[in-house]
Design a protein around this motif. Structure first.
Motif, PDB file in Angstrom:
ATOM      1  N   GLY A  17      -5.719  -8.872   8.380  1.00  0.00           N
ATOM      2  CA  GLY A  17      -5.472  -8.202   6.853  1.00  0.00           C
ATOM      3  C   GLY A  17      -5.217  -6.779   6.905  1.00  0.00           C
ATOM      4  O   GLY A  17      -5.064  -6.323   5.910  1.00  0.00           O
ATOM      5  N   ASN A  19      -2.907  -5.081   8.644  1.00  0.00           N
ATOM      6  CA  ASN A  19      -1.626  -4.810   8.602  1.00  0.00           C
ATOM      7  C   ASN A  19      -1.168  -4.929   7.336  1.00  0.00           C
ATOM      8  O   ASN A  19      -0.451  -4.210   6.714  1.00  0.00           O
ATOM      9  CB  ASN A  19      -0.851  -5.917   9.535  1.00  0.00           C
ATOM     10  CG  ASN A  19      -1.159  -5.465  10.972  1.00  0.00           C
ATOM     11  OD1 ASN A  19      -1.872  -4.486  11.317  1.00  0.00           O
ATOM     12  ND2 ASN A  19      -0.544  -6.356  11.553  1.00  0.00           N
ATOM     13  N   ALA A  20      -1.482  -5.961   6.501  1.00  0.00           N
ATOM     14  CA  ALA A  20      -1.274  -6.179   5.081  1.00  0.00           C
ATOM     15  C   ALA A  20      -1.627  -5.019   4.108  1.00  0.00           C
ATOM     16  O   ALA A  20      -1.048  -4.578   3.442  1.00  0.00           O
ATOM     17  CB  ALA A  20      -1.667  -7.526   4.621  1.00  0.00           C
ATOM     18  N   TRP A  21      -2.837  -4.633   4.445  1.00  0.00           N
ATOM     19  CA  TRP A  21      -3.348  -3.588   3.743  1.00  0.00           C
ATOM     20  C   TRP A  21      -2.303  -1.948   3.841  1.00  0.00           C
ATOM     21  O   TRP A  21      -2.070  -1.548   3.020  1.00  0.00           O
ATOM     22  CB  TRP A  21      -4.730  -3.038   4.114  1.00  0.00           C
ATOM     23  CG  TRP A  21      -5.051  -1.935   3.449  1.00  0.00           C
ATOM     24  CD1 TRP A  21      -5.782  -1.835   1.936  1.00  0.00           C
ATOM     25  CD2 TRP A  21      -5.527  -0.764   3.877  1.00  0.00           C
ATOM     26  NE1 TRP A  21      -6.165  -0.646   1.869  1.00  0.00           N
ATOM     27  CE2 TRP A  21      -6.090   0.236   2.962  1.00  0.00           C
ATOM     28  CE3 TRP A  21      -5.136  -0.083   5.085  1.00  0.00           C
ATOM     29  CZ2 TRP A  21      -6.531   1.465   3.100  1.00  0.00           C
ATOM     30  CZ3 TRP A  21      -5.566   1.409   5.485  1.00  0.00           C
ATOM     31  CH2 TRP A  21      -6.254   1.891   4.341  1.00  0.00           C
ATOM     32  N   ASP A  24       0.929  -2.451   2.161  1.00  0.00           N
ATOM     33  CA  ASP A  24       0.805  -2.746   0.835  1.00  0.00           C
ATOM     34  C   ASP A  24       1.540  -1.604  -0.090  1.00  0.00           C
ATOM     35  O   ASP A  24       0.836  -0.749  -0.130  1.00  0.00           O
ATOM     36  CB  ASP A  24      -0.687  -3.047   0.496  1.00  0.00           C
ATOM     37  CG  ASP A  24      -0.677  -3.575  -0.990  1.00  0.00           C
ATOM     38  OD1 ASP A  24       0.350  -4.140  -1.513  1.00  0.00           O
ATOM     39  OD2 ASP A  24      -1.752  -3.208  -1.718  1.00  0.00           O
ATOM     40  N   CYS A  25       2.709  -1.804  -0.584  1.00  0.00           N
ATOM     41  CA  CYS A  25       3.294  -0.825  -1.610  1.00  0.00           C
ATOM     42  C   CYS A  25       4.278  -1.750  -2.205  1.00  0.00           C
ATOM     43  O   CYS A  25       4.671  -2.733  -1.808  1.00  0.00           O
ATOM     44  CB  CYS A  25       3.958   0.405  -1.146  1.00  0.00           C
ATOM     45  SG  CYS A  25       5.180  -0.083   0.236  1.00  0.00           S
ATOM     46  N   ALA A  26       4.647  -1.314  -3.531  1.00  0.00           N
ATOM     47  CA  ALA A  26       5.810  -2.037  -4.047  1.00  0.00           C
ATOM     48  C   ALA A  26       6.763  -0.770  -4.752  1.00  0.00           C
ATOM     49  O   ALA A  26       6.378   0.004  -5.278  1.00  0.00           O
ATOM     50  CB  ALA A  26       5.059  -2.598  -5.284  1.00  0.00           C
ATOM     51  N   TRP A  38      11.524   0.674   0.392  1.00  0.00           N
ATOM     52  CA  TRP A  38      11.100  -0.688   0.604  1.00  0.00           C
ATOM     53  C   TRP A  38      12.203  -1.579   1.481  1.00  0.00           C
ATOM     54  O   TRP A  38      11.393  -2.291   2.267  1.00  0.00           O
ATOM     55  CB  TRP A  38      11.055  -1.547  -0.800  1.00  0.00           C
ATOM     56  CG  TRP A  38      10.775  -2.847  -0.987  1.00  0.00           C
ATOM     57  CD1 TRP A  38      11.560  -3.806  -1.327  1.00  0.00           C
ATOM     58  CD2 TRP A  38       9.496  -3.358  -0.681  1.00  0.00           C
ATOM     59  NE1 TRP A  38      10.838  -5.007  -0.750  1.00  0.00           N
ATOM     60  CE2 TRP A  38       9.814  -4.782  -0.913  1.00  0.00           C
ATOM     61  CE3 TRP A  38       8.145  -2.784  -0.559  1.00  0.00           C
ATOM     62  CZ2 TRP A  38       8.572  -5.607  -0.620  1.00  0.00           C
ATOM     63  CZ3 TRP A  38       7.191  -3.758  -0.182  1.00  0.00           C
ATOM     64  CH2 TRP A  38       7.474  -5.151  -0.311  1.00  0.00           C
ATOM     65  N   GLN A  42      11.096  -3.228   4.709  1.00  0.00           N
ATOM     66  CA  GLN A  42      11.177  -4.775   5.015  1.00  0.00           C
ATOM     67  C   GLN A  42      11.873  -4.999   6.526  1.00  0.00           C
ATOM     68  O   GLN A  42      11.738  -5.875   7.284  1.00  0.00           O
ATOM     69  CB  GLN A  42      11.920  -5.277   3.927  1.00  0.00           C
ATOM     70  CG  GLN A  42      10.990  -5.245   2.789  1.00  0.00           C
ATOM     71  CD  GLN A  42       9.657  -6.287   3.075  1.00  0.00           C
ATOM     72  OE1 GLN A  42       9.936  -7.384   3.188  1.00  0.00           O
ATOM     73  NE2 GLN A  42       8.715  -5.728   2.748  1.00  0.00           N
ATOM     74  N   GLU A  45       9.746  -4.095   9.550  1.00  0.00           N
ATOM     75  CA  GLU A  45       8.786  -5.331   9.726  1.00  0.00           C
ATOM     76  C   GLU A  45       9.475  -6.595  10.318  1.00  0.00           C
ATOM     77  O   GLU A  45       8.781  -7.152  11.580  1.00  0.00           O
ATOM     78  CB  GLU A  45       8.060  -5.655   8.445  1.00  0.00           C
ATOM     79  CG  GLU A  45       6.904  -6.572   8.419  1.00  0.00           C
ATOM     80  CD  GLU A  45       6.015  -6.863   7.459  1.00  0.00           C
ATOM     81  OE1 GLU A  45       5.049  -7.313   7.334  1.00  0.00           O
ATOM     82  OE2 GLU A  45       6.831  -6.644   6.278  1.00  0.00           O
ATOM     83  N   ALA A  57       6.036   2.478   4.469  1.00  0.00           N
ATOM     84  CA  ALA A  57       4.861   2.264   3.364  1.00  0.00           C
ATOM     85  C   ALA A  57       4.354   3.574   2.909  1.00  0.00           C
ATOM     86  O   ALA A  57       4.188   3.651   1.596  1.00  0.00           O
ATOM     87  CB  ALA A  57       4.090   1.285   3.686  1.00  0.00           C
ATOM     88  N   ARG A  61       4.366   5.066  -1.037  1.00  0.00           N
ATOM     89  CA  ARG A  61       3.268   5.294  -1.560  1.00  0.00           C
ATOM     90  C   ARG A  61       3.276   6.971  -1.997  1.00  0.00           C
ATOM     91  O   ARG A  61       2.695   7.060  -2.917  1.00  0.00           O
ATOM     92  CB  ARG A  61       2.108   5.243  -0.799  1.00  0.00           C
ATOM     93  CG  ARG A  61       1.669   3.610  -0.740  1.00  0.00           C
ATOM     94  CD  ARG A  61       0.311   3.229  -0.406  1.00  0.00           C
ATOM     95  NE  ARG A  61       0.145   3.608   1.212  1.00  0.00           N
ATOM     96  CZ  ARG A  61       0.535   3.011   2.309  1.00  0.00           C
ATOM     97  NH1 ARG A  61       0.940   1.544   1.920  1.00  0.00           N
ATOM     98  NH2 ARG A  61       0.323   3.406   3.619  1.00  0.00           N
TER      99      ARG A  61
END
Length: 68
Positions: A17, A19-21, A24-26, A38, A42, A45, A57, A61
């Motif tokens: 988890g 890597n996901a943390w 983590d951004c939107a 973004w 993508q 990654e 990312a 942020r």
């Protein structure tokens, strides 16, 4: 002439988890900068460039703070 030998440490396995943390951004809707970061995240990654994806990312942020 002396020769130098170097060794490389084996890669570190990060906790599940993590890597996901890190990624983590939107993107903020309607912001061209957010959308570009973004897309770059993508693409990096998807190409297996985790370090580069993490940089995008972080940039996303950092930039999203300007939307507050």
């Amino acid at each position: 002439m002396p020769t130098h030998k170097t060794t490389q440490e084996p890669p570190i396995d990060l906790p599940m988890g993590f890597n996901a943390w890190l990624l983590d951004c939107a993107p903020v809707p309607g912001c061209a900068t957010c959308q570009a970061e973004w897309r770059s995240l993508q693409a990096a990654e998807g190409a297996g460039g985790f370090g580069q994806a993490a940089k995008h990312a972080m940039k996303s942020r950092d930039h999203s703070g300007s939307h507050r």
